[in-house]
Design a protein around this motif. Structure first.
Motif, mmCIF file in Angstrom:
data_model
loop_
_atom_site.group_PDB
_atom_site.id
_atom_site.type_symbol
_atom_site.label_atom_id
_atom_site.label_comp_id
_atom_site.label_asym_id
_atom_site.label_seq_id
_atom_site.Cartn_x
_atom_site.Cartn_y
_atom_site.Cartn_z
ATOM 1 N N LEU A 99 0.843 -1.196 0.000
ATOM 2 C CA LEU A 99 0.000 0.000 0.000
ATOM 3 C C LEU A 99 0.879 1.246 0.000
ATOM 4 C CD1 LEU A 99 -2.592 -0.978 2.774
ATOM 5 C CD2 LEU A 99 -3.002 -0.971 0.300
ATOM 6 N N ILE A 100 0.359 2.332 -0.560
ATOM 7 C CA ILE A 100 1.029 3.625 -0.487
ATOM 8 C C ILE A 100 0.069 4.615 0.159
ATOM 9 C CG2 ILE A 100 0.313 4.314 -2.832
ATOM 10 C CD1 ILE A 100 3.043 5.765 -3.042
ATOM 11 N N TRP A 101 0.613 5.469 1.031
ATOM 12 C CA TRP A 101 -0.185 6.418 1.807
ATOM 13 C C TRP A 101 0.252 7.835 1.428
ATOM 14 C CZ3 TRP A 101 -3.410 4.300 5.799
ATOM 15 C CH2 TRP A 101 -3.244 2.928 6.016
ATOM 16 N N PRO A 102 -0.376 8.453 0.434
ATOM 17 C CA PRO A 102 0.043 9.794 -0.002
ATOM 18 C C PRO A 102 0.029 10.837 1.108
ATOM 19 C CG PRO A 102 -1.398 8.806 -1.626
ATOM 20 C CD PRO A 102 -1.440 7.906 -0.426
ATOM 21 N N GLY A 103 -0.873 10.703 2.076
ATOM 22 C CA GLY A 103 -0.947 11.669 3.169
ATOM 23 C C GLY A 103 -0.144 11.269 4.390
ATOM 24 N N GLY A 104 0.611 10.167 4.301
ATOM 25 C CA GLY A 104 1.373 9.663 5.438
ATOM 26 C C GLY A 104 0.616 8.557 6.151
ATOM 27 N N SER A 105 1.312 7.504 6.520
ATOM 28 C CA SER A 105 0.654 6.349 7.141
ATOM 29 C C SER A 105 0.319 6.616 8.607
ATOM 30 C CB SER A 105 1.553 5.114 7.036
ATOM 31 O OG SER A 105 2.786 5.330 7.706
ATOM 32 N N PRO A 106 -0.850 6.147 9.076
ATOM 33 C CA PRO A 106 -1.223 6.261 10.482
ATOM 34 C C PRO A 106 -0.680 5.052 11.250
ATOM 35 C CG PRO A 106 -3.016 5.278 9.285
ATOM 36 C CD PRO A 106 -1.925 5.537 8.272
ATOM 37 N N GLN A 107 -1.011 4.943 12.521
ATOM 38 C CA GLN A 107 -0.667 3.749 13.282
ATOM 39 C C GLN A 107 -1.432 2.567 12.693
ATOM 40 O OE1 GLN A 107 -1.286 4.035 17.518
ATOM 41 N NE2 GLN A 107 -0.909 1.854 17.871
ATOM 42 N N THR A 108 -0.716 1.497 12.346
ATOM 43 C CA THR A 108 -1.364 0.343 11.713
ATOM 44 C C THR A 108 -1.093 -0.963 12.460
ATOM 45 O OG1 THR A 108 0.520 0.184 10.189
ATOM 46 C CG2 THR A 108 -1.460 1.333 9.387
ATOM 47 N N ALA A 109 -0.627 -0.857 13.700
ATOM 48 C CA ALA A 109 -0.468 -2.040 14.553
ATOM 49 C C ALA A 109 -0.845 -1.643 15.968
ATOM 50 C CB ALA A 109 0.960 -2.567 14.510
ATOM 51 N N SER A 110 -1.621 -2.471 16.632
ATOM 52 C CA SER A 110 -2.109 -2.136 17.970
ATOM 53 C C SER A 110 -0.982 -2.003 18.987
ATOM 54 C CB SER A 110 -3.105 -3.204 18.437
ATOM 55 O OG SER A 110 -4.234 -3.241 17.584
ATOM 56 N N ASP A 111 0.124 -2.721 18.770
ATOM 57 C CA ASP A 111 1.213 -2.716 19.746
ATOM 58 C C ASP A 111 2.425 -1.907 19.293
ATOM 59 O OD1 ASP A 111 2.029 -4.345 17.710
ATOM 60 O OD2 ASP A 111 2.721 -5.994 18.989
ATOM 61 N N TYR A 112 2.266 -1.070 18.247
ATOM 62 C CA TYR A 112 3.383 -0.258 17.750
ATOM 63 C C TYR A 112 2.841 1.113 17.380
ATOM 64 C CZ TYR A 112 7.692 0.915 15.223
ATOM 65 O OH TYR A 112 8.865 1.511 14.804
ATOM 66 N N ALA A 113 3.235 2.125 18.156
ATOM 67 C CA ALA A 113 2.620 3.448 18.017
ATOM 68 C C ALA A 113 3.242 4.320 16.939
ATOM 69 C CB ALA A 113 2.686 4.181 19.359
ATOM 70 N N PHE A 114 4.484 4.041 16.552
ATOM 71 C CA PHE A 114 5.168 4.936 15.621
ATOM 72 C C PHE A 114 4.640 4.743 14.200
ATOM 73 C CE2 PHE A 114 8.279 3.706 18.969
ATOM 74 C CZ PHE A 114 8.181 4.886 19.694
ATOM 75 N N HIS A 115 4.592 5.832 13.460
ATOM 76 C CA HIS A 115 4.014 5.776 12.120
ATOM 77 C C HIS A 115 4.499 6.972 11.308
ATOM 78 C CE1 HIS A 115 1.358 8.250 14.622
ATOM 79 N NE2 HIS A 115 1.106 8.926 13.516
ATOM 80 N N GLY A 116 4.088 7.022 10.049
ATOM 81 C CA GLY A 116 4.469 8.116 9.162
ATOM 82 C C GLY A 116 5.232 7.599 7.958
ATOM 83 N N GLY A 117 5.291 8.417 6.923
ATOM 84 C CA GLY A 117 5.957 8.026 5.692
ATOM 85 C C GLY A 117 4.962 7.523 4.666
ATOM 86 N N ILE A 118 5.420 7.320 3.440
ATOM 87 C CA ILE A 118 4.524 6.887 2.366
ATOM 88 C C ILE A 118 4.166 5.412 2.464
ATOM 89 C CG2 ILE A 118 5.336 8.656 0.773
ATOM 90 C CD1 ILE A 118 6.815 6.203 -0.642
#
Length: 222
Positions: A123-142
Motif C-alpha cells: 500500500l502507499i499512503w500519499p498523506g502519510g501512514s497512520p498507526q497500523t499495529a495495535s502494539d506499535y505506536a510509531f508511524h508516518g511516511g509513504i
C-alpha cells in the motif's frame, strides 16, 4: 435516438474512464542507508485498502536496488514485480492491520520476533501512514510498518517498510530486508528517503488539465 441523447452517451463513455484515473498516480522514491540504496518508481490506481480509504493499492514497481554487506553484493538489480498480497489474518490482538496485510515465509535468519515471516501490504499512503499495529505506536511516511515486497531476480526478494518517526528524530526511518525463501540475507534499519521535490505526480491533475484543455479548445471552436 435523438442527437442530444447520443451526445450524452458519448460524453459518459469519455468521462467514465477518466474519472477512474483521477486518483491514479506515481511516486518516485529514492532511499539510502547502511549498505543499501534504491531508486524506485511506484504506481497505483484508484483502488484502496478495504479498511483504510486513504491507503492506495500499488499496481506496479520499477527501478534499481543495491545491497552490500561484505558477503552479499547486489548492484543495481532490476526491481519488480511486486509479490501478490495474500490477505492473511493478523495476530488476534492486532486490530489496526490493513485488510491487505500479508505474510511471506522465510525459513531461517529473521529476528525471533518475526516468527519466520515478513509482513507486507503493498500500500502507499500519499498523506502519510497512520498507526497500523495495535502494539506499535510509531508511524508516518509513504509506507506503513509492513511495507511492500518485491522481487529483484535470482530468487531474491526485498521488503521495504516504514518504522515511522522514532523518538528523538524528526524524520521517517525506513527498514529493508533482503531474503530468499530459504534465508534472510540482510535486515537493515536506519534507512532514509532521499528528498525528491515534486516526486508525487498525481495523474488525476494531468487528466483534469487535459479536460480543461479540451474545454478551452471546444470553446474556441464554437
Amino acid at each position: 435516438m435523438s442527437v442530444v441523447k447520443k451526445l450524452i452517451i458519448s460524453m459518459s463513455l469519455l468521462v467514465a474512464p477518466l474519472a477512474s484515473q483521477v486518483q491514479a498516480g506515481t511516486y518516485h522514491f529514492v532511499f539510502a542507508g547502511p549498505g543499501v540504496a534504491g531508486d524506485i518508481e511506484l504506481t497505483y490506481g484508484a483502488a484502496t485498502d478495504a479498511k483504510y480509504a486513504d491507503a492506495f493499492v500499488l499496481t506496479g514497481i520499477s527501478g534499481v536496488f543495491s545491497y552490500s554487506d561484505g558477503v552479499v553484493n547486489i548492484v543495481d538489480a532490476a526491481v519488480g514485480p511486486l509479490v501478490a498480497t495474500q490477505h492473511d489474518t493478523p495476530d488476534p490482538t492486532n486490530l489496526l492491520a490493513p485488510d491487505n496485510f500479508s505474510r511471506f515465509a522465510v525459513a531461517s535468519g529473521l529476528p525471533p520476533t518475526n516468527n519466520g515471516t515478513l509482513s507486507y501490504t503493498n500500500l502507499i499512503w500519499p498523506g502519510g501512514s497512520p498507526q497500523t499495529a495495535s502494539d506499535y505506536a510509531f508511524h508516518g511516511g509513504i509506507l506503513d510498518i509492513y511495507g511492500l515486497l518485491f522481487e529483484i531476480g535470482g530468487g531474491m526478494y526485498v521488503n521495504l517498510w516504514s518504522n515511522g518517526v522514532l523518538p528523538g528524530s524528526n524524520r521517517v526511518d525506513y527498514g529493508v530486508a533482503v531474503v530468499t525463501r530459504a534465508e534472510a540475507l540482510g535486515y537493515i534499519g536506519g534507512v532514509s528517503a532521499v528528498p525528491e521535490p515534486g516526486s508525487f505526480v498525481l495523474l488525476g491533475m494531468a487528466m483534469m488539465a487535459a479536460l480543461g484543455g479540451r474545454r478551452a479548445t471546444s470553446a474556441r471552436r464554437r
